[in-house]
Design a protein around this motif. Structure first.
Motif, PDB file in Angstrom:
ATOM      1  N   TRP A 273      61.316  -5.837  16.001  1.00  0.00           N
ATOM      2  CA  TRP A 273      60.383  -4.908  16.671  1.00  0.00           C
ATOM      3  C   TRP A 273      60.174  -3.757  16.005  1.00  0.00           C
ATOM      4  O   TRP A 273      59.218  -3.058  16.276  1.00  0.00           O
ATOM      5  CB  TRP A 273      61.381  -5.066  18.003  1.00  0.00           C
ATOM      6  CG  TRP A 273      61.768  -6.372  18.457  1.00  0.00           C
ATOM      7  CD1 TRP A 273      62.924  -6.880  18.451  1.00  0.00           C
ATOM      8  CD2 TRP A 273      60.881  -7.612  18.775  1.00  0.00           C
ATOM      9  NE1 TRP A 273      63.158  -7.937  18.866  1.00  0.00           N
ATOM     10  CE2 TRP A 273      61.675  -8.486  19.017  1.00  0.00           C
ATOM     11  CE3 TRP A 273      59.593  -7.743  18.998  1.00  0.00           C
ATOM     12  CZ2 TRP A 273      61.362  -9.837  19.534  1.00  0.00           C
ATOM     13  CZ3 TRP A 273      58.920  -9.001  19.204  1.00  0.00           C
ATOM     14  CH2 TRP A 273      59.861 -10.048  19.593  1.00  0.00           C
TER      15      TRP A 273
ATOM     16  N   ASN B 263      57.093  -5.380  26.625  1.00  0.00           N
ATOM     17  CA  ASN B 263      58.061  -6.223  27.324  1.00  0.00           C
ATOM     18  C   ASN B 263      59.188  -6.734  26.274  1.00  0.00           C
ATOM     19  O   ASN B 263      59.121  -8.028  26.230  1.00  0.00           O
ATOM     20  CB  ASN B 263      57.522  -7.179  28.314  1.00  0.00           C
ATOM     21  CG  ASN B 263      56.602  -6.558  29.320  1.00  0.00           C
ATOM     22  OD1 ASN B 263      57.130  -5.896  30.235  1.00  0.00           O
ATOM     23  ND2 ASN B 263      55.432  -7.302  29.423  1.00  0.00           N
ATOM     24  N   THR B 264      59.606  -5.805  25.550  1.00  0.00           N
ATOM     25  CA  THR B 264      60.245  -6.354  23.995  1.00  0.00           C
ATOM     26  C   THR B 264      61.601  -7.195  24.790  1.00  0.00           C
ATOM     27  O   THR B 264      61.912  -8.191  24.120  1.00  0.00           O
ATOM     28  CB  THR B 264      60.911  -5.203  23.289  1.00  0.00           C
ATOM     29  OG1 THR B 264      59.532  -4.353  22.794  1.00  0.00           O
ATOM     30  CG2 THR B 264      61.532  -5.799  22.049  1.00  0.00           C
ATOM     31  N   ASP B 265      62.389  -6.748  25.715  1.00  0.00           N
ATOM     32  CA  ASP B 265      63.385  -7.477  26.416  1.00  0.00           C
ATOM     33  C   ASP B 265      63.050  -8.918  26.614  1.00  0.00           C
ATOM     34  O   ASP B 265      63.994  -9.735  26.364  1.00  0.00           O
ATOM     35  CB  ASP B 265      63.890  -6.834  27.555  1.00  0.00           C
ATOM     36  CG  ASP B 265      64.608  -5.087  27.333  1.00  0.00           C
ATOM     37  OD1 ASP B 265      64.911  -4.991  25.994  1.00  0.00           O
ATOM     38  OD2 ASP B 265      64.709  -4.560  28.081  1.00  0.00           O
ATOM     39  N   TYR B 266      62.062  -9.204  27.303  1.00  0.00           N
ATOM     40  CA  TYR B 266      61.559 -10.502  27.564  1.00  0.00           C
ATOM     41  C   TYR B 266      61.342 -11.307  26.420  1.00  0.00           C
ATOM     42  O   TYR B 266      61.664 -12.571  26.522  1.00  0.00           O
ATOM     43  CB  TYR B 266      60.400 -10.395  28.621  1.00  0.00           C
ATOM     44  CG  TYR B 266      60.413  -9.903  29.849  1.00  0.00           C
ATOM     45  CD1 TYR B 266      61.197 -10.546  31.061  1.00  0.00           C
ATOM     46  CD2 TYR B 266      60.243  -8.604  30.244  1.00  0.00           C
ATOM     47  CE1 TYR B 266      61.566  -9.965  32.015  1.00  0.00           C
ATOM     48  CE2 TYR B 266      60.370  -8.048  31.407  1.00  0.00           C
ATOM     49  CZ  TYR B 266      61.197  -8.642  32.367  1.00  0.00           C
ATOM     50  OH  TYR B 266      61.361  -7.864  33.634  1.00  0.00           O
ATOM     51  N   LEU B 267      60.475 -10.767  25.398  1.00  0.00           N
ATOM     52  CA  LEU B 267      60.403 -11.616  24.245  1.00  0.00           C
ATOM     53  C   LEU B 267      61.802 -11.847  23.355  1.00  0.00           C
ATOM     54  O   LEU B 267      61.706 -12.869  23.117  1.00  0.00           O
ATOM     55  CB  LEU B 267      59.355 -10.391  23.238  1.00  0.00           C
ATOM     56  CG  LEU B 267      58.136 -10.266  23.960  1.00  0.00           C
ATOM     57  CD1 LEU B 267      57.138  -9.479  22.875  1.00  0.00           C
ATOM     58  CD2 LEU B 267      57.245 -11.716  23.999  1.00  0.00           C
TER      59      LEU B 267
ATOM     60  N   VAL C  84      64.653 -12.277  24.878  1.00  0.00           N
ATOM     61  CA  VAL C  84      65.169 -13.385  25.635  1.00  0.00           C
ATOM     62  C   VAL C  84      64.440 -14.855  25.393  1.00  0.00           C
ATOM     63  O   VAL C  84      65.142 -15.888  25.072  1.00  0.00           O
ATOM     64  CB  VAL C  84      65.213 -13.194  27.133  1.00  0.00           C
ATOM     65  CG1 VAL C  84      65.833 -14.148  27.920  1.00  0.00           C
ATOM     66  CG2 VAL C  84      66.114 -11.953  27.365  1.00  0.00           C
ATOM     67  N   LEU C  85      63.198 -14.896  25.533  1.00  0.00           N
ATOM     68  CA  LEU C  85      62.152 -15.792  25.106  1.00  0.00           C
ATOM     69  C   LEU C  85      62.698 -16.317  23.722  1.00  0.00           C
ATOM     70  O   LEU C  85      62.575 -17.625  23.575  1.00  0.00           O
ATOM     71  CB  LEU C  85      60.916 -15.753  25.250  1.00  0.00           C
ATOM     72  CG  LEU C  85      60.293 -15.353  26.845  1.00  0.00           C
ATOM     73  CD1 LEU C  85      58.931 -15.052  26.737  1.00  0.00           C
ATOM     74  CD2 LEU C  85      60.510 -16.656  27.488  1.00  0.00           C
TER      75      LEU C  85
ATOM     76  N   LYS D  93      67.335  -6.620  19.239  1.00  0.00           N
ATOM     77  CA  LYS D  93      66.714  -5.014  19.333  1.00  0.00           C
ATOM     78  C   LYS D  93      67.346  -4.296  18.052  1.00  0.00           C
ATOM     79  O   LYS D  93      66.801  -3.156  17.723  1.00  0.00           O
ATOM     80  CB  LYS D  93      66.549  -4.566  20.625  1.00  0.00           C
ATOM     81  CG  LYS D  93      65.671  -5.207  21.606  1.00  0.00           C
ATOM     82  CD  LYS D  93      65.736  -4.390  22.909  1.00  0.00           C
ATOM     83  CE  LYS D  93      67.012  -4.482  23.622  1.00  0.00           C
ATOM     84  NZ  LYS D  93      66.764  -3.675  25.048  1.00  0.00           N
TER      85      LYS D  93
END
Length: 397
Positions: A231, A243-247, A249-250, A288
């Motif tokens: 990232w 929305n890096t946090d969601y990415l 997790v996905l 991250k």
């Protein structure tokens, strides 16, 4: 002998910073930066403060690491050379942990164990941080798990999680192995012992200094894309992902799903040693932050995951990419912290992509080798997963 030699080479690499007083930008130009002397003064350890008693200025690590940092500060001679004394005391214990870790690797994979103390990127990173305190308990957990000493393994894993937290992701392959063995009760007992060990270590610190204890978890939940991560490289090139946090997790879920399919496709129940590298590599590729010393986690796991000597060239390609990144990040820092020369941001981003690509290539090579070496005598009664999926779609032709 090679383990001791590797420890001394790494110490020689860091001695340049020790002699110059850890000044900036010299410590980046000479690639000898270490968190150990930096945090000795910044976190109150030099004054004798408990690691978690300074609220927002407490150490940013889990409990066992903080306790180690504090305990070694207590036995550090003071005076003008206190910072170097603290570094050298830590180096002594880290070198000992490295040697013991190499012995554990030898017990698990004697034919490839020589690779760990010879891995250049690992040697270059020995004394950047306190990671080896968690790595040795992680390796012990893997060693005991594959030898069916499950309670000892669970205790060691709980200790490792309480030291650096990252080994919590080993619960994924452990769950998959228990699933393949149809051992639900053993799985529940293992997870319970791990959780109780973690809780027993953390609870006293949480109850006495809750703000300091929470700092590690708050920092990691709130942090933006940081050094070495995919990232950060993308943002450096102008590609800002929302929305890096969601990415993250996905991608983690997608990676773990792929690993689950891989485990189910194997016609034998794999060992934890064989799966740990792929799982931890997946975590580091999408997280991250991907610190330079994380190669210390992956190198012993890579060695114990190796199956075929024909894959050794991939190990050295990966180590080469890690070594390129190791020097690139310090020169990148030197560039914007006063160094006469430095690595431009776009070139630094390129080294991140090279590093991650080499790691993924290594993972795919190991997976392909494992699949090719599937036992023909230990077949599952239901056949392979791919065969099942193929037959399931026949009716739709």
């Amino acid at each position: 002998m090679e383990r001791l030699f590797a420890s001394l080479i790494s110490f020689a690499k860091f001695s340049s910073c020790e002699s110059s007083g850890w000044v900036t930008p010299d410590q980046y130009i000479h690639a000898c930066y270490s968190d150990i002397p930096a945090l000795y003064g910044e976190r109150g350890l030099s004054k004798g403060d408990w690691a978690y008693s300074n609220g927002a200025d407490s150490v940013e690590y889990p409990v066992v690491t903080g306790a180690v940092m504090w305990a070694l500060a207590q036995i550090t001679p003071g005076g003008e050379g206190a910072t170097n004394n603290y570094f050298n005391i830590n180096v002594f214990f880290l070198a000992l942990l490295f040697i013991l870790s190499a012995l554990l690797v030898f017990k698990m994979r004697p034919e490839f164990s020589y690779l760990f103390p010879l891995a250049p990127a690992a040697i270059a990173s020995l004394y950047i941080n306190w990671d080896l305190w968690a790595i040795i308990s992680m390796l012990a957990a893997i060693y005991w798990f594959d030898r069916k000493k499950l309670d000892l393994s669970a205790i060691a894993l709980g200790l490792s999680i309480a030291t650096k937290f990252m080994p919590v992701f080993l619960l994924v392959p452990i769950a998959l192995i228990f699933l393949r063995r149809n051992q639900l009760r053993a799985a529940l007992q293992y997870f319970a012992v791990t959780a109780l060990t973690f809780a027993a270590i953390n609870l006293p610190v949480y109850l006495t200094t809750p703000e300091g204890w929470l700092r590690f978890y708050q920092l990691n939940l709130a942090r933006d894309s940081d050094w070495g991560s995919l990232w950060y490289a993308m943002s450096s090139l102008g590609v800002n992902m929302p929305n890096t946090d969601y990415l993250v997790v996905l991608l983690l879920l997608a990676g773990f799903s792929a690993i689950a399919l891989y485990v189910l496709e194997l016609r034998y129940v794999p060992s934890l040693a064989a799966l740990s590298f792929i799982v931890m590599a997946t975590v580091m590729c999408v997280s991250k932050v991907y610190s330079p010393q994380y190669v210390l986690w992956l190198t012993p796991l890579a060695v114990i995951a190796l199956i075929d000597k024909r894959d050794l060239h991939v190990f050295w390609i990966w180590q080469g990419a890690e070594l390129i990144y190791h020097f690139a990040i310090w020169q990148y820092f030197a560039g914007f912290l006063g160094g006469k020369f430095g690595l431009p941001e776009n070139w630094y981003a390129l080294t991140i992509f090279i590093r991650i690509a080499a790691l993924l290539y290594f993972c795919l090579t190991l997976a392909r080798t494992a699949l090719a070496a599937r036992s023909t005598t230990q077949r599952l009664s239901r056949g392979s997963l791919l065969e099942f999926l193929s037959k399931a779609t026949d009716g739709y032709a």
